[in-house]
Design a protein around this motif. Structure first.
Motif, PDB file in Angstrom:
ATOM      1  N   HIS A 164       0.813  -1.227   0.000  1.00  0.00           N
ATOM      2  CA  HIS A 164       0.000   0.000   0.000  1.00  0.00           C
ATOM      3  C   HIS A 164       0.843   1.271   0.000  1.00  0.00           C
ATOM      4  N   ARG A 165       2.159   1.157   0.265  1.00  0.00           N
ATOM      5  CA  ARG A 165       3.043   2.327   0.203  1.00  0.00           C
ATOM      6  C   ARG A 165       3.913   2.316  -1.050  1.00  0.00           C
ATOM      7  N   LEU A 166       3.834   1.256  -1.831  1.00  0.00           N
ATOM      8  CA  LEU A 166       4.751   1.075  -2.946  1.00  0.00           C
ATOM      9  C   LEU A 166       4.659   2.191  -3.975  1.00  0.00           C
ATOM     10  N   ALA A 167       3.470   2.524  -4.431  1.00  0.00           N
ATOM     11  CA  ALA A 167       3.316   3.536  -5.485  1.00  0.00           C
ATOM     12  C   ALA A 167       3.906   4.871  -5.048  1.00  0.00           C
ATOM     13  N   ALA A 168       3.621   5.286  -3.811  1.00  0.00           N
ATOM     14  CA  ALA A 168       4.139   6.560  -3.313  1.00  0.00           C
ATOM     15  C   ALA A 168       5.658   6.540  -3.222  1.00  0.00           C
ATOM     16  N   THR A 169       6.221   5.444  -2.723  1.00  0.00           N
ATOM     17  CA  THR A 169       7.674   5.339  -2.597  1.00  0.00           C
ATOM     18  C   THR A 169       8.344   5.386  -3.962  1.00  0.00           C
ATOM     19  N   LEU A 170       7.799   4.657  -4.933  1.00  0.00           N
ATOM     20  CA  LEU A 170       8.380   4.654  -6.272  1.00  0.00           C
ATOM     21  C   LEU A 170       8.263   6.028  -6.928  1.00  0.00           C
ATOM     22  N   GLY A 171       7.138   6.715  -6.693  1.00  0.00           N
ATOM     23  CA  GLY A 171       6.958   8.055  -7.250  1.00  0.00           C
ATOM     24  C   GLY A 171       7.966   9.038  -6.690  1.00  0.00           C
ATOM     25  N   GLU A 172       8.189   8.965  -5.380  1.00  0.00           N
ATOM     26  CA  GLU A 172       9.172   9.845  -4.750  1.00  0.00           C
ATOM     27  C   GLU A 172      10.583   9.493  -5.234  1.00  0.00           C
ATOM     28  N   ALA A 173      10.834   8.194  -5.383  1.00  0.00           N
ATOM     29  CA  ALA A 173      12.147   7.756  -5.856  1.00  0.00           C
ATOM     30  C   ALA A 173      12.419   8.250  -7.272  1.00  0.00           C
ATOM     31  N   ALA A 174      11.395   8.269  -8.109  1.00  0.00           N
ATOM     32  CA  ALA A 174      11.556   8.727  -9.490  1.00  0.00           C
ATOM     33  C   ALA A 174      12.014  10.182  -9.528  1.00  0.00           C
ATOM     34  N   GLN A 175      11.540  10.993  -8.576  1.00  0.00           N
ATOM     35  CA  GLN A 175      11.932  12.400  -8.537  1.00  0.00           C
ATOM     36  C   GLN A 175      13.398  12.553  -8.142  1.00  0.00           C
ATOM     37  N   VAL A 176      13.895  11.626  -7.319  1.00  0.00           N
ATOM     38  CA  VAL A 176      15.288  11.696  -6.857  1.00  0.00           C
ATOM     39  C   VAL A 176      16.247  11.035  -7.832  1.00  0.00           C
ATOM     40  N   PHE A 177      15.863   9.851  -8.336  1.00  0.00           N
ATOM     41  CA  PHE A 177      16.774   9.033  -9.135  1.00  0.00           C
ATOM     42  C   PHE A 177      16.588   9.174 -10.641  1.00  0.00           C
ATOM     43  N   GLY A 178      15.577   9.913 -11.072  1.00  0.00           N
ATOM     44  CA  GLY A 178      15.364  10.110 -12.500  1.00  0.00           C
ATOM     45  C   GLY A 178      14.973   8.828 -13.207  1.00  0.00           C
ATOM     46  N   ASP A 179      15.637   8.549 -14.336  1.00  0.00           N
ATOM     47  CA  ASP A 179      15.259   7.400 -15.151  1.00  0.00           C
ATOM     48  C   ASP A 179      16.031   6.133 -14.803  1.00  0.00           C
ATOM     49  N   ARG A 180      16.527   6.062 -13.589  1.00  0.00           N
ATOM     50  CA  ARG A 180      17.260   4.869 -13.186  1.00  0.00           C
ATOM     51  C   ARG A 180      16.362   3.633 -13.281  1.00  0.00           C
ATOM     52  N   ARG A 181      16.931   2.520 -13.708  1.00  0.00           N
ATOM     53  CA  ARG A 181      16.158   1.295 -13.868  1.00  0.00           C
ATOM     54  C   ARG A 181      15.896   0.629 -12.513  1.00  0.00           C
ATOM     55  N   ALA A 182      14.813  -0.147 -12.468  1.00  0.00           N
ATOM     56  CA  ALA A 182      14.459  -0.856 -11.242  1.00  0.00           C
ATOM     57  C   ALA A 182      13.609  -2.069 -11.591  1.00  0.00           C
ATOM     58  N   ALA A 183      13.402  -2.908 -10.598  1.00  0.00           N
ATOM     59  CA  ALA A 183      12.508  -4.058 -10.749  1.00  0.00           C
ATOM     60  C   ALA A 183      11.714  -4.204  -9.460  1.00  0.00           C
ATOM     61  N   VAL A 184      10.430  -4.482  -9.614  1.00  0.00           N
ATOM     62  CA  VAL A 184       9.573  -4.781  -8.468  1.00  0.00           C
ATOM     63  C   VAL A 184       9.229  -6.265  -8.537  1.00  0.00           C
ATOM     64  N   CYS A 185       9.620  -7.002  -7.511  1.00  0.00           N
ATOM     65  CA  CYS A 185       9.388  -8.445  -7.473  1.00  0.00           C
ATOM     66  C   CYS A 185       8.302  -8.730  -6.434  1.00  0.00           C
ATOM     67  N   ARG A 186       7.251  -9.347  -6.886  1.00  0.00           N
ATOM     68  CA  ARG A 186       6.064  -9.544  -6.039  1.00  0.00           C
ATOM     69  C   ARG A 186       5.752 -11.032  -5.881  1.00  0.00           C
ATOM     70  N   GLU A 187       5.445 -11.440  -4.650  1.00  0.00           N
ATOM     71  CA  GLU A 187       5.009 -12.813  -4.372  1.00  0.00           C
ATOM     72  C   GLU A 187       5.996 -13.853  -4.896  1.00  0.00           C
ATOM     73  N   LEU A 188       7.255 -13.672  -4.600  1.00  0.00           N
ATOM     74  CA  LEU A 188       8.299 -14.560  -5.104  1.00  0.00           C
ATOM     75  C   LEU A 188       8.047 -16.023  -4.714  1.00  0.00           C
ATOM     76  N   THR A 189       8.170 -16.901  -5.668  1.00  0.00           N
ATOM     77  CA  THR A 189       7.983 -18.363  -5.590  1.00  0.00           C
ATOM     78  C   THR A 189       6.536 -18.782  -5.369  1.00  0.00           C
ATOM     79  N   LYS A 190       5.620 -17.827  -5.286  1.00  0.00           N
ATOM     80  CA  LYS A 190       4.217 -18.166  -5.044  1.00  0.00           C
ATOM     81  C   LYS A 190       3.452 -18.247  -6.365  1.00  0.00           C
ATOM     82  N   THR A 191       2.190 -18.588  -6.266  1.00  0.00           N
ATOM     83  CA  THR A 191       1.356 -18.809  -7.458  1.00  0.00           C
ATOM     84  C   THR A 191       1.324 -17.592  -8.367  1.00  0.00           C
ATOM     85  N   TYR A 192       1.214 -16.408  -7.781  1.00  0.00           N
ATOM     86  CA  TYR A 192       1.074 -15.189  -8.578  1.00  0.00           C
ATOM     87  C   TYR A 192       2.370 -14.377  -8.617  1.00  0.00           C
ATOM     88  N   GLU A 193       3.489 -15.060  -8.646  1.00  0.00           N
ATOM     89  CA  GLU A 193       4.782 -14.371  -8.753  1.00  0.00           C
ATOM     90  C   GLU A 193       4.789 -13.442  -9.965  1.00  0.00           C
TER      91      GLU A 193
END
Length: 274
Positions: A164-193
């Motif tokens: 629930h905080r992810l979108a806000a954190t990524l938005g703030e990070a975009a302002q600081v880090f610019g176009d730096r690449r990233a990956a969001v990994c969700r539900e690792l090893t689970k059904t909806y990875e």
């Protein structure tokens, strides 16, 4: 007998090691972050814990230490497991390990799943050098300071964030880090990875639609500033004058700056002759 730290599956119980199954069956005491999850895991692995099971979550961690230390001093094996992954990595465990070290009690580890290294491997970002930052700060001021510190971090950065905080954190990070690449990994090893890769702004837009599950973020390190070989000659010369070896200093400075070691070495020699 030792304190045994045991990694547990992130989601897929088939990732449990044979050593974990044996440890669950044989430990005298099992300290579990969530005793209900521990019993569910044991049932899935078809193993029956023979020892005492005690809760060991953040709010009771300090209070439970004396009894667990008593058990270890009495020669009992204490097995520490958390809900998923490796104990003490953003989970309970550090205080108990530190107490064992202070009292010279043996500690060993049953390695296994880790959200940190799993996400790093899946990210597609450089993995030769990285740092782990735990959970992103919640308070605005602390988070701003944290971003400022990471702005010049050259290593790949891995951190956890709540959905629930992810979108806000990524938005703030975009302002600081610019176009730096990233990956969001969700539900690792689970059904909806799911692994989403892109710039911080792209990922913030995606997360704005709503995200669920356990989240690990991998952020590209800061890019090396553009620098020429000749800009580094003075630094090498100064360190050599202080007693360091020319070849080793040239190699170290060149690697950090991302320039040719030979070109830098030759440039220093040329400067000496001029």
């Amino acid at each position: 007998m030792p304190l045994v730290l045991a990694a547990t599956p992130l989601g897929d119980t088939r990732d449990a090691s044979a050593r974990l199954v044996t440890a669950l069956a044989e430990a005298d005491v099992i300290a579990a972050e969530d005793t209900r999850r521990l019993r569910s895991l044991a049932a899935a692995l078809e193993v029956t814990p023979a020892g005492r099971v005690v809760s060991f979550y953040e709010d009771v961690e300090t209070a439970r230490l004396p009894k667990l230390l008593e058990s270890l001093h009495a020669g009992e094996t204490v097995l520490l497991v958390t809900d998923a992954g490796m104990p003490s990595v953003s989970d309970p465990g550090y205080r108990l390990v530190a107490a064992c070290v202070a009292e010279e009690l043996p500690v060993t580890c049953l390695p296994g799943p880790s959200a940190v290294t799993t996400a790093l491997a899946l990210s597609g970002l450089p993995s030769d050098r990285f740092c782990f930052e735990g959970f992103a700060p919640r308070k605005a001021g602390e988070k701003a300071k944290w971003f400022a510190e990471l702005a010049t971090e050259r290593r790949t950065v891995v951190f956890f964030e709540s959905p629930h905080r992810l979108a806000a954190t990524l938005g703030e990070a975009a302002q600081v880090f610019g176009d730096r690449r990233a990956a969001v990994c969700r539900e690792l090893t689970k059904t909806y990875e799911e692994v989403r890769r892109g710039t911080m702004a792209e990922l913030a837009e995606w997360a704005g639609e709503g995200v669920r599950g356990e989240i690990t973020v991998v952020l590209e390190g800061a890019r090396a500033p553009e620098v020429s070989v000749h800009d580094l000659v003075a630094e090498v010369t100064s360190r050599v004058a202080a007693g360091e070896r020319l070849k080793s200093v040239s190699a170290e400075v060149a690697e950090f700056a991302g320039v040719s070691k030979k070109e830098l070495y030759d440039a220093v020699l040329a400067a000496r002759r001029s």
